[in-house]
Design a protein around this motif. Structure first.
Motif, PDB file in Angstrom:
ATOM      1  N   GLY A  90      15.697   7.680 -16.809  1.00 34.84           N
ATOM      2  CA  GLY A  90      16.760   6.674 -16.912  1.00 34.84           C
ATOM      3  C   GLY A  90      17.474   6.431 -15.588  1.00 34.84           C
ATOM      4  O   GLY A  90      18.512   5.764 -15.554  1.00 34.84           O
ATOM      5  N   ASP A  91      16.926   6.932 -14.471  1.00 34.10           N
ATOM      6  CA  ASP A  91      17.553   6.714 -13.163  1.00 34.10           C
ATOM      7  C   ASP A  91      17.342   5.267 -12.709  1.00 34.10           C
ATOM      8  O   ASP A  91      16.380   4.613 -13.127  1.00 34.10           O
ATOM      9  N   THR A  92      18.223   4.804 -11.828  1.00 34.33           N
ATOM     10  CA  THR A  92      17.981   3.515 -11.174  1.00 34.33           C
ATOM     11  C   THR A  92      17.161   3.802  -9.925  1.00 34.33           C
ATOM     12  O   THR A  92      17.549   4.636  -9.102  1.00 34.33           O
ATOM     13  N   VAL A  93      16.022   3.148  -9.805  1.00 38.80           N
ATOM     14  CA  VAL A  93      15.153   3.390  -8.656  1.00 38.80           C
ATOM     15  C   VAL A  93      14.929   2.049  -7.954  1.00 38.80           C
ATOM     16  O   VAL A  93      14.211   1.185  -8.464  1.00 38.80           O
ATOM     17  N   GLU A  94      15.562   1.909  -6.810  1.00 35.38           N
ATOM     18  CA  GLU A  94      15.563   0.612  -6.123  1.00 35.38           C
ATOM     19  C   GLU A  94      14.143   0.082  -5.884  1.00 35.38           C
ATOM     20  O   GLU A  94      13.841  -1.079  -6.156  1.00 35.38           O
ATOM     21  N   ALA A  95      13.277   0.967  -5.382  1.00 34.67           N
ATOM     22  CA  ALA A  95      11.916   0.521  -5.055  1.00 34.67           C
ATOM     23  C   ALA A  95      11.135   0.131  -6.306  1.00 34.67           C
ATOM     24  O   ALA A  95      10.158  -0.614  -6.231  1.00 34.67           O
ATOM     25  N   PHE A  96      11.550   0.630  -7.430  1.00 35.82           N
ATOM     26  CA  PHE A  96      10.906   0.219  -8.689  1.00 35.82           C
ATOM     27  C   PHE A  96      11.467  -1.130  -9.136  1.00 35.82           C
ATOM     28  O   PHE A  96      10.709  -2.049  -9.451  1.00 35.82           O
ATOM     29  N   GLU A  97      12.802  -1.244  -9.109  1.00 34.48           N
ATOM     30  CA  GLU A  97      13.422  -2.508  -9.554  1.00 34.48           C
ATOM     31  C   GLU A  97      12.930  -3.665  -8.662  1.00 34.48           C
ATOM     32  O   GLU A  97      12.713  -4.769  -9.151  1.00 34.48           O
ATOM     33  N   SER A  98      12.747  -3.406  -7.375  1.00 35.83           N
ATOM     34  CA  SER A  98      12.312  -4.480  -6.467  1.00 35.83           C
ATOM     35  C   SER A  98      10.849  -4.858  -6.705  1.00 35.83           C
ATOM     36  O   SER A  98      10.368  -5.863  -6.182  1.00 35.83           O
ATOM     37  N   GLY A  99      10.137  -4.036  -7.443  1.00 36.88           N
ATOM     38  CA  GLY A  99       8.730  -4.311  -7.728  1.00 36.88           C
ATOM     39  C   GLY A  99       7.780  -3.560  -6.800  1.00 36.88           C
ATOM     40  O   GLY A  99       6.584  -3.476  -7.060  1.00 36.88           O
ATOM     41  N   ALA A 100       8.327  -2.979  -5.713  1.00 41.97           N
ATOM     42  CA  ALA A 100       7.440  -2.331  -4.734  1.00 41.97           C
ATOM     43  C   ALA A 100       6.645  -1.180  -5.358  1.00 41.97           C
ATOM     44  O   ALA A 100       5.483  -0.962  -5.008  1.00 41.97           O
ATOM     45  N   LEU A 101       7.277  -0.440  -6.281  1.00 43.25           N
ATOM     46  CA  LEU A 101       6.586   0.697  -6.897  1.00 43.25           C
ATOM     47  C   LEU A 101       6.401   0.476  -8.403  1.00 43.25           C
ATOM     48  O   LEU A 101       6.422   1.415  -9.195  1.00 43.25           O
ATOM     49  N   ASN A 102       6.215  -0.768  -8.778  1.00 43.00           N
ATOM     50  CA  ASN A 102       6.012  -1.093 -10.190  1.00 43.00           C
ATOM     51  C   ASN A 102       4.718  -1.907 -10.315  1.00 43.00           C
ATOM     52  O   ASN A 102       4.530  -2.909  -9.620  1.00 43.00           O
TER      53      ASN A 102
ATOM     54  N   LEU B 260      -1.334  -4.258  -5.478  1.00 38.83           N
ATOM     55  CA  LEU B 260      -0.753  -2.934  -5.243  1.00 38.83           C
ATOM     56  C   LEU B 260      -1.906  -1.958  -5.024  1.00 38.83           C
ATOM     57  O   LEU B 260      -2.829  -1.891  -5.851  1.00 38.83           O
ATOM     58  N   VAL B 261      -1.855  -1.245  -3.894  1.00 38.39           N
ATOM     59  CA  VAL B 261      -2.875  -0.232  -3.607  1.00 38.39           C
ATOM     60  C   VAL B 261      -2.168   1.120  -3.539  1.00 38.39           C
ATOM     61  O   VAL B 261      -1.157   1.266  -2.846  1.00 38.39           O
ATOM     62  N   ILE B 262      -2.692   2.076  -4.273  1.00 38.59           N
ATOM     63  CA  ILE B 262      -2.067   3.405  -4.294  1.00 38.59           C
ATOM     64  C   ILE B 262      -3.056   4.395  -3.685  1.00 38.59           C
ATOM     65  O   ILE B 262      -4.198   4.496  -4.152  1.00 38.59           O
ATOM     66  N   THR B 263      -2.628   5.093  -2.643  1.00 44.24           N
ATOM     67  CA  THR B 263      -3.541   6.041  -2.000  1.00 44.24           C
ATOM     68  C   THR B 263      -3.273   7.447  -2.538  1.00 44.24           C
ATOM     69  O   THR B 263      -2.151   7.938  -2.498  1.00 44.24           O
ATOM     70  N   ALA B 264      -4.320   8.059  -3.060  1.00 44.01           N
ATOM     71  CA  ALA B 264      -4.200   9.389  -3.664  1.00 44.01           C
ATOM     72  C   ALA B 264      -5.311  10.263  -3.088  1.00 44.01           C
ATOM     73  O   ALA B 264      -6.308  10.543  -3.743  1.00 44.01           O
ATOM     74  N   LEU B 265      -5.128  10.665  -1.832  1.00 37.41           N
ATOM     75  CA  LEU B 265      -6.205  11.352  -1.124  1.00 37.41           C
ATOM     76  C   LEU B 265      -5.895  12.811  -0.863  1.00 37.41           C
ATOM     77  O   LEU B 265      -6.512  13.452  -0.021  1.00 37.41           O
ATOM     78  N   GLY B 266      -4.893  13.338  -1.559  1.00 38.47           N
ATOM     79  CA  GLY B 266      -4.579  14.758  -1.435  1.00 38.47           C
ATOM     80  C   GLY B 266      -3.357  14.998  -0.567  1.00 38.47           C
ATOM     81  O   GLY B 266      -2.798  14.079   0.031  1.00 38.47           O
ATOM     82  N   PHE B 267      -2.977  16.273  -0.525  1.00 38.03           N
ATOM     83  CA  PHE B 267      -1.733  16.654   0.145  1.00 38.03           C
ATOM     84  C   PHE B 267      -1.967  17.807   1.106  1.00 38.03           C
ATOM     85  O   PHE B 267      -2.812  18.653   0.865  1.00 38.03           O
TER      86      PHE B 267
ATOM     87  N   ILE C 104       0.894  -1.178   0.000  1.00 33.47           N
ATOM     88  CA  ILE C 104       0.000   0.000   0.000  1.00 33.47           C
ATOM     89  C   ILE C 104       0.922   1.215   0.000  1.00 33.47           C
ATOM     90  O   ILE C 104       1.708   1.404   0.941  1.00 33.47           O
ATOM     91  N   VAL C 105       0.879   1.997  -1.065  1.00 29.78           N
ATOM     92  CA  VAL C 105       1.899   3.044  -1.230  1.00 29.78           C
ATOM     93  C   VAL C 105       1.250   4.405  -1.513  1.00 29.78           C
ATOM     94  O   VAL C 105       0.173   4.469  -2.120  1.00 29.78           O
ATOM     95  N   PRO C 106       1.922   5.484  -1.075  1.00 25.41           N
ATOM     96  CA  PRO C 106       1.378   6.815  -1.379  1.00 25.41           C
ATOM     97  C   PRO C 106       1.608   7.192  -2.849  1.00 25.41           C
ATOM     98  O   PRO C 106       2.632   6.835  -3.439  1.00 25.41           O
ATOM     99  N   ALA C 107       0.663   7.945  -3.401  1.00 27.56           N
ATOM    100  CA  ALA C 107       0.674   8.278  -4.831  1.00 27.56           C
ATOM    101  C   ALA C 107       1.976   8.939  -5.283  1.00 27.56           C
ATOM    102  O   ALA C 107       2.521   8.600  -6.328  1.00 27.56           O
ATOM    103  N   LEU C 108       2.457   9.886  -4.487  1.00 29.32           N
ATOM    104  CA  LEU C 108       3.608  10.648  -4.988  1.00 29.32           C
ATOM    105  C   LEU C 108       4.881   9.804  -5.025  1.00 29.32           C
ATOM    106  O   LEU C 108       5.712   9.970  -5.920  1.00 29.32           O
TER     107      LEU C 108
END
Ligand SMILES: Cc1cc2nc3c(=O)[nH]c(=O)nc-3n(C[C@H](O)[C@H](O)[C@H](O)COP(=O)(O)OP(=O)(O)OC[C@H]3O[C@@H](n4cnc5c(N)ncnc54)[C@H](O)[C@@H]3O)c2cc1C
Ligand code: SF4
Length: 480
Positions: free
Chosen positions: A275-287, A395-402, A259-263
């Motif tokens: 083209g950056d390496t993004v660990e949380a993306f490569e691990s699948g957490a944010l993909n 994967l749940v993405i929370t987008a409830l404002g800032f 469960i991850v925040p939108a931003l």
């Protein structure tokens, strides 16, 4: 006498630039529509009725000279159209892409009221300045005679960058501090490429850098220096830090992995685009690839998340929103784009709980219905006992404002006045905070708002900072 090219709204139908097919859009992060061909731009501009009181301009936060640059476009005088458009905006091609025109200029177009569909103002605006870039008409910033005074700007989003540009033109030394490794704020890391391609933002930033504005990336005010250090170093300081604290929900299971925040999600995706390496993306957490994705929220950030998930190859994408389509805050155009791309909207639904073994596997959903209007006049959602249900989710993405971060604490500036929402309190006549020589603009004053309002604030505050610095220089001269 030459024939007037305008007022063609009866004979010429409204036509936005053609969108790519949804299947093709889903394969990349490029913008979904390319710009007009020259004839189409002239044709669409010629639909303007040139009304005496142009409501489009009135409702554009920058009061752009819309009917005038539409006429120049229809007449093929594109360079003049660009010069005029550039007079009131630091980023016309960006606003042309991402302003919610249906709520601003186009939503107030007089021919729309008469049933002929609005002039496609944003698309023409984008066409004019994109062409200017291509033709080399966008000139380097002309820096005014040096004044020997400097301004420190905290935050390199549209508000901070607009102020930086105008102050540099006025001859000030300008330093912009940003905690990210690239300038642009949400233009760079929030808004996805399919709404705003990143080279469009980067070429603006390069032009600013070439003018001698000093960018301090990876510099977080608070962590790397307190506000007072910047006040001592510069003659004036501007706070343009935006709002970044994600609103949370207190629902059972909210702490589960997956469960991850939108931003966080959007920033990772935008970084991949660079083209950056993004660990949380490569691990699948944010993909979202091959996942059942559920996005919670009904604003523009939620729309950006669902459409990003489609492009990452999600198995399914659902958007849960507690009101109905008519009462959602996000743009209807974006909902239509998302639906075309395969997003399923589950209206009148809100999360009741999340569960799963090691990570989220299911969202338990409460059915909602609209009750009596609340204080804002909108009908408040309430639980509908008619039926709750469950949807699968990896994967749940929370987008409830800032909301605003706690800047007095973060900046080591307990005296900085804020409102009860944590946004910075300013004198609206001068945009100055209660701290002498410290100004504030953009989302950190307004709460989550729009790019065009941040640009408008940047334009206005430049004049106030200039007046204040002139008075300061005069006082120093008298004292000497
Ligand atoms: C996902 C998303 C999509 C959006 N889509 C649209 C859209 O389509 N159209 C539209 O008009 N608006 C959109 N918006 C809103 C728009 O992006 C904002 O209103 C606008 O960017 C605000 O500009 P700003 O300059 O005030 O702040 P920001 O753009 O937020 O920039 C603030 C900058 O300050 C920096 N900063 C923060 N704290 C510090 C610190 N302590 N030290 C140093 N630097 C700091 C941040 O890193 C950031 O770069 C969207 C917002 C989001 C979140
Ligand atoms: S800045 Fe935004 S509101 Fe103003 S003319 Fe351009 S698209 Fe319309």
């Amino acid at each position: 006498m030459a024939k007037d090219p305008m007022l063609k709204f009866v004979s010429k139908a409204q036509a936005y630039p053609e969108k790519r097919a949804p299947e093709l859009r889903a394969e990349d992060f490029d913008e979904i529509a390319k710009r007009y061909a020259p004839e189409a731009a002239a044709d669409q501009a010629s639909r303007c009725s040139q009304c005496g009181v142009p409501y489009c301009s009135v409702h554009c936060p920058l009061h752009n000279h819309i009917p005038d640059w539409l006429r120049l476009t229809a007449e093929g005088r594109l360079r003049e159209a660009y010069e005029l458009s550039n007079l009131t905006s630091t980023m016309p091609e960006i606003c042309g892409r991402i302003c919610p025109q249906d709520r601003l200029c186009e939503g107030n177009c007089v021919i729309e009221f008469s049933g002929h569909d609005a002039v496609t103002i944003g698309s023409v605006e984008k066409y004019i300045t994109d062409t200017a870039w291509e033709q080399g008409w966008v000139e380097p910033i002309e820096v005014g005679p040096a004044r020997g005074q400097s301004v420190g700007i905290i935050g390199g989003g549209p508000g901070g960058l607009t102020t930086a540009e105008y102050l540099r033109v006025a001859g000030y030394d300008v330093h912009v501090y940003d905690r990210y490794d690239r300038m642009g704020g949400l233009l760079t890391y929030g808004i996805p490429g399919f709404k705003l391609e990143k080279d469009v933002v980067m070429r603006r930033i390069k032009r600013l850098e070439d003018s001698g504005i000093i960018f301090h990336c990876n510099f977080e005010v608070g962590r790397d220096a307190p506000l007072d250090d910047l006040r001592a170093k510069h003659d004036a300081v501007l706070i343009a830090t935006g709002v970044y604290k994600a609103r949370d929900i207190k629902t059972p299971g909210i702490g589960l992995a997956g469960i991850v925040p939108a931003l966080d999600y959007l920033t990772a995706s935008n970084r991949k685009g660079f083209g950056d390496t993004v660990e949380a993306f490569e691990s699948g957490a944010l993909n979202a690839k091959d996942k059942d994705v559920v996005v919670i929220g009904g604003g523009d950030t939620a729309m950006d998340c669902v459409r990003t998930a489609i492009r990452q190859g999600a198995k399914s994408v659902k958007c849960l929103y507690r009101r109905d389509r008519e009462n959602m805050p996000g743009s209807q155009r974006e909902v239509a784009n998302a639906e075309e791309e395969g997003v399923e909207f589950v209206w009148l639904s809100g999360p009741k709980g999340f569960d799963g073994t090691d990570k989220v596997e299911r969202v338990h959903v409460s059915k909602m219905r609209l009750g009596a209007p609340d204080a804002s006049g909108r009908r408040a959602p309430e639980h509908d006992p008619a039926g709750d249900f469950t949807v699968n989710a990896d994967l749940v993405i929370t987008a409830l404002g800032f909301e605003a971060e706690d800047l007095p604490v973060l900046f080591g500036a307990p005296d900085l006045n804020v409102t009860r929402w944590g946004t910075i309190r300013v004198d609206h006549m001068t945009q100055m905070t209660n701290l002498d020589g410290v100004f504030a603009i953009g989302d950190i004053v307004r709460g989550a708002s729009l790019v065009v309002w941040a640009i408008r604030d940047g334009r206005d505050v430049t004049q106030h900072i200039h007046n204040w610095l002139q008075a300061k220089a005069k006082a120093a001269k008298v004292a000497a």
